[in-house]
Design a protein around this motif. Structure first.
Motif, PDB file in Angstrom:
ATOM      1  N   LEU A 125     -13.198  -6.540  -3.280  1.00  0.00           N
ATOM      2  CA  LEU A 125     -12.079  -7.162  -3.991  1.00  0.00           C
ATOM      3  C   LEU A 125     -11.179  -6.131  -4.686  1.00  0.00           C
ATOM      4  O   LEU A 125     -11.022  -5.027  -4.220  1.00  0.00           O
ATOM      5  N   GLU A 146      -4.547  -5.812 -11.951  1.00  0.00           N
ATOM      6  CA  GLU A 146      -4.161  -5.203 -10.680  1.00  0.00           C
ATOM      7  C   GLU A 146      -2.734  -5.639 -10.332  1.00  0.00           C
ATOM      8  O   GLU A 146      -2.441  -6.831 -10.287  1.00  0.00           O
ATOM      9  N   THR A 195      -9.552 -10.921   6.337  1.00  0.00           N
ATOM     10  CA  THR A 195      -9.058  -9.578   5.975  1.00  0.00           C
ATOM     11  C   THR A 195      -7.729  -9.625   5.215  1.00  0.00           C
ATOM     12  O   THR A 195      -6.962 -10.578   5.352  1.00  0.00           O
ATOM     13  N   SER A 254      -8.361 -10.370  -2.770  1.00  0.00           N
ATOM     14  CA  SER A 254      -8.252 -10.379  -4.226  1.00  0.00           C
ATOM     15  C   SER A 254      -9.517 -10.970  -4.857  1.00  0.00           C
ATOM     16  O   SER A 254     -10.254 -11.724  -4.208  1.00  0.00           O
TER      17      SER A 254
HETATM   18  P1  NAD Z   1      -5.676 -12.202  -0.768  1.00  0.00           P
HETATM   19  O1  NAD Z   1      -6.920 -12.403  -1.554  1.00  0.00           O
HETATM   20  O2  NAD Z   1      -4.488 -12.968  -1.125  1.00  0.00           O
HETATM   21  O3  NAD Z   1      -5.957 -12.529   0.781  1.00  0.00           O
HETATM   22  C1  NAD Z   1      -7.009 -11.916   1.483  1.00  0.00           C
HETATM   23  C2  NAD Z   1      -7.362 -12.789   2.667  1.00  0.00           C
HETATM   24  O4  NAD Z   1      -7.915 -14.015   2.164  1.00  0.00           O
HETATM   25  C3  NAD Z   1      -6.168 -13.184   3.537  1.00  0.00           C
HETATM   26  O5  NAD Z   1      -6.547 -13.205   4.884  1.00  0.00           O
HETATM   27  C4  NAD Z   1      -5.840 -14.588   3.055  1.00  0.00           C
HETATM   28  O6  NAD Z   1      -5.214 -15.392   4.020  1.00  0.00           O
HETATM   29  C5  NAD Z   1      -7.224 -15.117   2.730  1.00  0.00           C
HETATM   30  N1  NAD Z   1      -7.214 -16.227   1.765  1.00  0.00           N
HETATM   31  C6  NAD Z   1      -6.318 -16.470   0.782  1.00  0.00           C
HETATM   32  N2  NAD Z   1      -6.634 -17.599   0.121  1.00  0.00           N
HETATM   33  C7  NAD Z   1      -7.763 -18.090   0.703  1.00  0.00           C
HETATM   34  C8  NAD Z   1      -8.567 -19.240   0.483  1.00  0.00           C
HETATM   35  N3  NAD Z   1      -8.275 -20.134  -0.478  1.00  0.00           N
HETATM   36  N4  NAD Z   1      -9.650 -19.427   1.269  1.00  0.00           N
HETATM   37  C9  NAD Z   1      -9.951 -18.528   2.235  1.00  0.00           C
HETATM   38  N5  NAD Z   1      -9.217 -17.441   2.508  1.00  0.00           N
HETATM   39  C10 NAD Z   1      -8.141 -17.205   1.747  1.00  0.00           C
HETATM   40  O7  NAD Z   1      -5.423 -10.625  -0.770  1.00  0.00           O
HETATM   41  P2  NAD Z   1      -4.250  -9.803  -0.068  1.00  0.00           P
HETATM   42  O8  NAD Z   1      -3.005 -10.062  -0.843  1.00  0.00           O
HETATM   43  O9  NAD Z   1      -4.243 -10.039   1.395  1.00  0.00           O
HETATM   44  O10 NAD Z   1      -4.761  -8.319  -0.308  1.00  0.00           O
HETATM   45  C11 NAD Z   1      -4.650  -7.687  -1.531  1.00  0.00           C
HETATM   46  C12 NAD Z   1      -5.958  -7.748  -2.300  1.00  0.00           C
HETATM   47  O11 NAD Z   1      -7.021  -7.251  -1.498  1.00  0.00           O
HETATM   48  C13 NAD Z   1      -5.931  -6.880  -3.536  1.00  0.00           C
HETATM   49  O12 NAD Z   1      -6.549  -7.548  -4.591  1.00  0.00           O
HETATM   50  C14 NAD Z   1      -6.743  -5.661  -3.123  1.00  0.00           C
HETATM   51  O13 NAD Z   1      -7.316  -4.958  -4.175  1.00  0.00           O
HETATM   52  C15 NAD Z   1      -7.752  -6.288  -2.235  1.00  0.00           C
HETATM   53  N6  NAD Z   1      -8.327  -5.288  -1.330  1.00  0.00           N
HETATM   54  C16 NAD Z   1      -9.601  -4.886  -1.569  1.00  0.00           C
HETATM   55  C17 NAD Z   1     -10.177  -3.917  -0.773  1.00  0.00           C
HETATM   56  C18 NAD Z   1     -11.604  -3.478  -1.008  1.00  0.00           C
HETATM   57  O14 NAD Z   1     -12.228  -2.991  -0.081  1.00  0.00           O
HETATM   58  N7  NAD Z   1     -12.149  -3.617  -2.198  1.00  0.00           N
HETATM   59  C19 NAD Z   1      -9.441  -3.359   0.282  1.00  0.00           C
HETATM   60  C20 NAD Z   1      -8.132  -3.793   0.488  1.00  0.00           C
HETATM   61  C21 NAD Z   1      -7.591  -4.780  -0.332  1.00  0.00           C
END
Ligand code: NAD
Length: 511
Positions: A266, A400, A164, A244
């Protein structure tokens, strides 16, 4: 459920720091790595909200093993009984709403009004999914052949992994965990490292409601160290990520190799169109809420406003005036309208886009600066920022940002607006302000996005409708409503032949 507490640092009146172990098989377990990480308040980094396990692959393996054991029993619990536990958790969450909202504001920064809404979303999701326990509908259809019965039933998949993001720390965990367990699956969740506490709070409510051990396991830590092994684990049959698009590509690639179910929610770059006939007061208030609510840190944030030339000048002037007046501060103060960025990295990203916008020739109408004096000095604050005269191809209009930076783009009319709105790699949310019902319906048809709002900004989902988007926003799955039930179940088609003869499908047609 907190395993230990520490005293607050001198000078801070906040509640003490929580020290949390991982939650595996109903037990509190230290990580095999022996390492921990800190969860600090982004509005005041002196406030240490919690200390969590910096876990690794061995912890993931233990959690998956526990979930696998729990699955053998949980899958056989009738779905209405499973759902009753979720219903009871909703009632418990109502009683703890204020406590959990306060803790969420401390770990994430968004204002109390919004964190109360985040907990409320988990309550809504609990009631909705509790109801699903008595539905989980499948089709019963007439057979092609006489004396033959045909239907399809939903079956659980097995162990599900969840990863998440930090922006909806309880709501997004609830969107994943609640339908998964009502459908009979067991789970291992890795919450975002910036906001793990709210997932623990949600699971605490479920545990207190009677959830058996091992049905939900929490492994805290960082993405590559916990998220990747979770996605790779051979016994994890479904993986659900909200995050992301960059991380979505990694998780999608891992899942594809083993054919496991994979749901990716995403990024977004959501447009709000304001036509000449719009109610301008409404559009301005909507654009402010959509652009600066949650400090612009929503996947559905209104980051592009596309205004028709007849109202463009007045819209920009009045929107900027209102943006300048927003009260920035610690979200625990009820008067605050916009909190900080979630962490330093996000703040630096936001500020870097101010530079990018300036260099691209957009007009900076307000904001753009970090706030670091006086009450702001211990947090990750910046001013609400508005660019006007933005070209749709500029990076600030395409990428974004995930911060309080709004781009206003002029357009000639409806057709032009739709082309600009659709001219990006994402397709999450979209909005149109108009009084013309014909235009509204044409936009509903033509906006390439998973969500379209008419006369409301791009943010604010309800749990019983599908949530997700097109293009780089995901891989076609939807959370919320029946979409989540579809993701967390396998279809089994069942034929019962009571003819006492061998009937061959498509061959024995009695012709
Ligand atoms: P992020 O992608 O950096 O991290 C999301 C999750 O993935 C975190 O728990 C993180 O620890 C994990 N993660 C990171 N790198 C990883 C890897 N290499 N392998 C496995 N897991 C990994 O995103 P964030 O900064 O936490 O959140 C912001 C992003 O989330 C934005 O792009 C936003 O648009 C998106 N988002 C999308 C929705 C949706 O429903 N479409 C909702 C909320 C947020």
């Amino acid at each position: 459920m907190a395993t230990d507490t520490l005293a607050s640092p001198a000078g801070l009146s906040h509640t003490p720091t929580k020290v949390m172990k991982n939650f595996i098989d109903g037990e509190w377990i230290e990580s095999a790595t022996g390492e921990t990480f800190e969860n600090r308040n982004p509005a005041d980094t002196r406030d240490l909200v919690g200390i969590f396990q910096k876990s690794g692959k061995a912890d993931v393996d233990d959690a998956v093993e526990a979930a696998k054991r729990a699955f053998t029993k949980w899958r056989l619990v009738p779905a209405p009984r499973r759902a009753e536990i979720v219903f009871r958790a909703a009632e418990i969450l109502i009683g703890r709403k204020e406590e959990y909202a306060q803790e969420m504001t401390r770990e994430m920064g968004k204002v109390l009004k919004e964190t109360r809404g985040d907990v409320q979303e988990a309550i809504d999701a609990a009631y909705y999914n509790a109801g699903e326990g008595r539905r989980l509908f499948g089709p019963t259809v007439p057979s092609e052949l006489p004396n033959k019965f045909a239907m399809a039933v939903r079956q659980p998949i097995g162990v599900c992994g969840m990863i998440t993001p930090w922006n909806f720390p309880m709501a997004i965990s609830s969107w994943k965990l609640l339908p998964a367990i009502v459908c009979g699956n067991t789970c291992v969740i890795k919450p975002a490292q910036d906001t793990p506490l709210s997932t623990f709070n949600l699971v605490r409510a479920l545990t207190d409601a009677g959830l058996p051990k091992g049905v939900i396991n929490i492994v805290a830590g960082y993405g590559p160290e916990v998220g990747t092994p979770l996605a790779e684990h051979a016994d994890v049959r479904a993986i659900s990520l909200t995050g992301s698009s960059a991380v979505g590509r990694i998780i999608g690639g891992i899942a594809a190799k083993s054919f496991k179910h994979c749901s990716l929610e995403l990024g977004g770059k959501n447009p709000m169109i304001v036509l000449d006939d719009a109610n301008l007061d409404l559009a301005i208030e909507g654009g402010l809420w959509g652009g600066f609510g949650t400090t612009g840190q929503r996947c559905t944030a209104t980051s592009r406003i596309i205004a028709q030339k007849g109202v463009y000048g007045e819209f920009v002037e009045r929107y900027v005036e209102r943006a300048k007046k927003l009260k920035i501060g610690n979200g625990l103060d009820e008067a605050t309208e916009m909190g900080p960025a979630v962490n330093e990295k996000q703040l630096l990203t936001d500020l870097s886009y101010v530079e990018i916008g300036r260099n691209e020739g957009a007009k900076l109408m307000c904001g753009g600066n970090r706030l670091d004096k006086g009450e702001y000095q211990y947090g990750w604050f910046m001013e609400p920022t508005v660019f006007s005269d933005v070209d749709p191809k500029m990076r600030i209009a395409q990428e974004e940002i995930f911060g309080p930076v709004v781009s206003i783009i002029p357009c000639d009319g409806m057709e032009d607006a739709i082309e600009i709105a659709n001219g990006i790699e994402y397709g999450l949310s979209s909005a149109l302000y108009t009084k013309d019902v014909n235009k509204a319906f044409a936009a509903i048809r033509d906006l390439d996005a998973g969500i379209t709002y008419i006369n409301a900004p791009t943010i604010g989902a309800e749990v019983h409708l599908p949530f997700g988007g097109t293009k780089a926003t995901g891989n076609g799955h939807r959370e919320g409503g029946i979409g989540a039930i579809d993701f967390y179940t396998e279809w089994k088609s069942v034929y019962v032949d009571y003819s006492d003869t061998l009937q061959k499908a498509q061959i024995d047609r009695g012709e």
